[in-house]
Enzyme design. Structure first.
Site, PDB file in Angstrom:
ATOM      1  N   MET A  53      50.084 -42.702 -56.807  1.00 28.24           N
ATOM      2  CA  MET A  53      51.467 -42.907 -56.361  1.00 28.24           C
ATOM      3  C   MET A  53      52.027 -44.061 -57.144  1.00 28.24           C
ATOM      4  O   MET A  53      51.330 -44.909 -57.635  1.00 28.24           O
ATOM      5  CB  MET A  53      51.382 -43.168 -54.868  1.00 28.24           C
ATOM      6  CG  MET A  53      52.519 -43.711 -54.006  1.00 28.24           C
ATOM      7  SD  MET A  53      53.776 -44.449 -54.690  1.00 28.24           S
ATOM      8  CE  MET A  53      54.580 -45.610 -54.091  1.00 28.24           C
ATOM      9  N   VAL A  88      45.461 -46.535 -63.673  1.00 25.06           N
ATOM     10  CA  VAL A  88      46.586 -47.336 -63.202  1.00 25.06           C
ATOM     11  C   VAL A  88      46.777 -47.151 -61.701  1.00 25.06           C
ATOM     12  O   VAL A  88      47.037 -48.112 -60.971  1.00 25.06           O
ATOM     13  CB  VAL A  88      47.873 -46.963 -63.974  1.00 25.06           C
ATOM     14  CG1 VAL A  88      49.111 -47.548 -63.293  1.00 25.06           C
ATOM     15  CG2 VAL A  88      47.796 -47.475 -65.413  1.00 25.06           C
ATOM     16  N   GLU A  89      46.623 -45.930 -61.226  1.00 24.81           N
ATOM     17  CA  GLU A  89      46.888 -45.652 -59.817  1.00 24.81           C
ATOM     18  C   GLU A  89      45.875 -46.313 -58.883  1.00 24.81           C
ATOM     19  O   GLU A  89      46.264 -46.943 -57.897  1.00 24.81           O
ATOM     20  CB  GLU A  89      46.891 -44.129 -59.573  1.00 24.81           C
ATOM     21  CG  GLU A  89      48.077 -43.395 -60.172  1.00 24.81           C
ATOM     22  CD  GLU A  89      49.388 -43.717 -59.466  1.00 24.81           C
ATOM     23  OE1 GLU A  89      49.361 -44.320 -58.373  1.00 24.81           O
ATOM     24  OE2 GLU A  89      50.440 -43.374 -60.020  1.00 24.81           O
ATOM     25  N   THR A  90      44.582 -46.152 -59.150  1.00 26.89           N
ATOM     26  CA  THR A  90      43.577 -46.601 -58.168  1.00 26.89           C
ATOM     27  C   THR A  90      42.374 -47.310 -58.775  1.00 26.89           C
ATOM     28  O   THR A  90      41.378 -47.510 -58.092  1.00 26.89           O
ATOM     29  CB  THR A  90      43.052 -45.399 -57.353  1.00 26.89           C
ATOM     30  OG1 THR A  90      42.429 -44.457 -58.236  1.00 26.89           O
ATOM     31  CG2 THR A  90      44.165 -44.714 -56.586  1.00 26.89           C
ATOM     32  N   TYR A 143      55.732 -48.247 -65.918  1.00 26.79           N
ATOM     33  CA  TYR A 143      54.569 -47.498 -65.453  1.00 26.79           C
ATOM     34  C   TYR A 143      54.102 -46.509 -66.515  1.00 26.79           C
ATOM     35  O   TYR A 143      52.913 -46.432 -66.836  1.00 26.79           O
ATOM     36  CB  TYR A 143      54.920 -46.751 -64.160  1.00 26.79           C
ATOM     37  CG  TYR A 143      53.871 -45.757 -63.729  1.00 26.79           C
ATOM     38  CD1 TYR A 143      52.807 -46.140 -62.924  1.00 26.79           C
ATOM     39  CD2 TYR A 143      53.928 -44.425 -64.137  1.00 26.79           C
ATOM     40  CE1 TYR A 143      51.836 -45.235 -62.534  1.00 26.79           C
ATOM     41  CE2 TYR A 143      52.969 -43.513 -63.751  1.00 26.79           C
ATOM     42  CZ  TYR A 143      51.921 -43.917 -62.954  1.00 26.79           C
ATOM     43  OH  TYR A 143      50.956 -43.012 -62.581  1.00 26.79           O
TER      44      TYR A 143
END
Length: 364
Positions: A1, A143-145, A347
């Site tokens: 996300m 990047v997310e987790t 992002y």
């Protein structure tokens, strides 16, 4: 996300106009006394939340007020989530070097290398089936987790209920965002109703994103892939499912195999028409001829590109406080496809740079 509160997530599935109308009947937030007492911070006295839950129960045929119980009695208003979603003050300059340094750094690159080594077969297969490069999937999950290390600690039920019924009113798109999160709350309850994990057992980001790829709940059934062929889609505990789902998401949002993500450019500050070029944000909108007429000089590689392009600006802090002037790039359809995951150009560039840094380490 999305790591930063973003103005857009992938469009939610069609939702009953009647339910949205009912949900919008009241904007009453929880009383201060209830917020001061976490045990009392439920939505039991929130008219919009209860109307929404009852309508959802009726539409889904859930007996004994299943949604009403989970929203009205079990969900909790979380003031810290409202604070996290509150936008930065207008005029605040972003700092690309500082943002990049959060993600393209030794710990994350090394973790990405291990992830790639352990799951090379799934990454290879995803590239073959969806046309999305292995390094890009590695970049997104990193990047997310941080490859599953940080999947979020907020109760998803609380996060989505809070943002559905108490979205920060100072946000420029508060009404649309509230509608989006109500749609996601409905999608989450549908997902949880079919899953052995109860609604209060899911943990995720402060915006309600779930699992290794941080999918919003509506994206789980829409883009999720049972990549390990065990009969179910599991984006929390199955790395192959997460890898396949990221590949499918990008393909279905316009990823073009073989196309570059962005190109360098040059320009004369006195000639370039920045307001016109930045008006479409990062959606590719200009031909090469139009870019040149507006003061952009594409690189030789960009001059060979046949599709539309966008001017991408990355602010580098406040020049009055030691920052540098913005950097600019030309973004392609593939840059835009990544932005459907998170619409921030910062992002997108961090995902690209991390994925390529891990690939370089792997090749070395």
């Amino acid at each position: 996300m999305p790591l930063a509160p973003s103005p857009f997530e992938p469009t939610p599935p069609t939702i009953s106009r009647r339910r949205l109308a009912l949900a919008a009947l009241a904007t009453t937030t929880l009383p201060a006394a209830a917020l001061a007492n976490p045990a009392a911070g439920s939505f039991a006295q929130h008219p919009a939340a209860l109307a929404f839950a009852r309508q959802l129960d009726a539409e889904q045929g859930w007996r004994e007020g299943w949604a009403e119980r989970w929203i009205g009695q079990e969900a909790r208003h979380r003031p810290q989530i409202v604070r996290l979603m509150t936008p930065m003050p207008r005029g605040t300059l972003r700092d690309w070097p500082a943002y990049r340094a959060r993600f393209v750094e030794p710990v994350r690159i090394q973790a990405g290398l291990r992830f790639w080594q352990q799951h090379a077969a799934s990454l290879e297969r995803a590239e073959r089936e969806f046309g999305v490069p292995d390094w890009l999937i590695v970049g997104i999950i990193g990047v997310e987790t941080l490859y599953g290390r940080h999947m979020g600690t907020h109760r998803v039920l609380d996060a989505l209920a809070t943002l559905a019924f108490d979205f920060p009113p100072e946000h420029p798109r508060a009404a649309q965002r509230s509608e989006f999160f109500r749609s996601e709350l409905a999608a989450f309850l549908r997902l949880s109703h079919q899953h052995p994990r109860p609604p209060d057992g899911w943990r995720g980001s402060f915006a309600g994103a779930i699992g290794l790829p941080q999918f919003m709940p509506s994206n789980w059934p829409r883009f999720g892939v049972d990549f390990d062929a065990d009969g179910r889609i599991d984006l929390i505990d199955s790395v192959p499912d997460a890898i396949g789902s990221v590949g499918r998401f990008l393909r279905e949002h316009g990823w073009q195999p073989g196309m570059a993500t962005h190109f360098p450019l040059s320009f004369e500050a006195a000639r370039i028409d920045l307001p016109t070029l930045l008006a479409p944000s990062i959606r590719p909108s200009f031909t090469l001829e139009q870019l040149q007429a507006l003061g952009v000089q594409p690189s030789p590689a960009a001059a060979q590109h046949s599709g539309l392009l966008a001017l991408v600006e990355l602010e580098q802090g406040d020049p009055a406080r030691g920052g540098q002037p913005s950097s600019f790039w030309l973004g392609t359809q593939n840059f835009f496809a990544i932005s459907r995951y998170n619409p921030s150009s910062y992002y997108v560039m961090a995902v690209i740079d991390l994925g390529q840094a891990v690939r370089a380490r792997r090749q070395a």
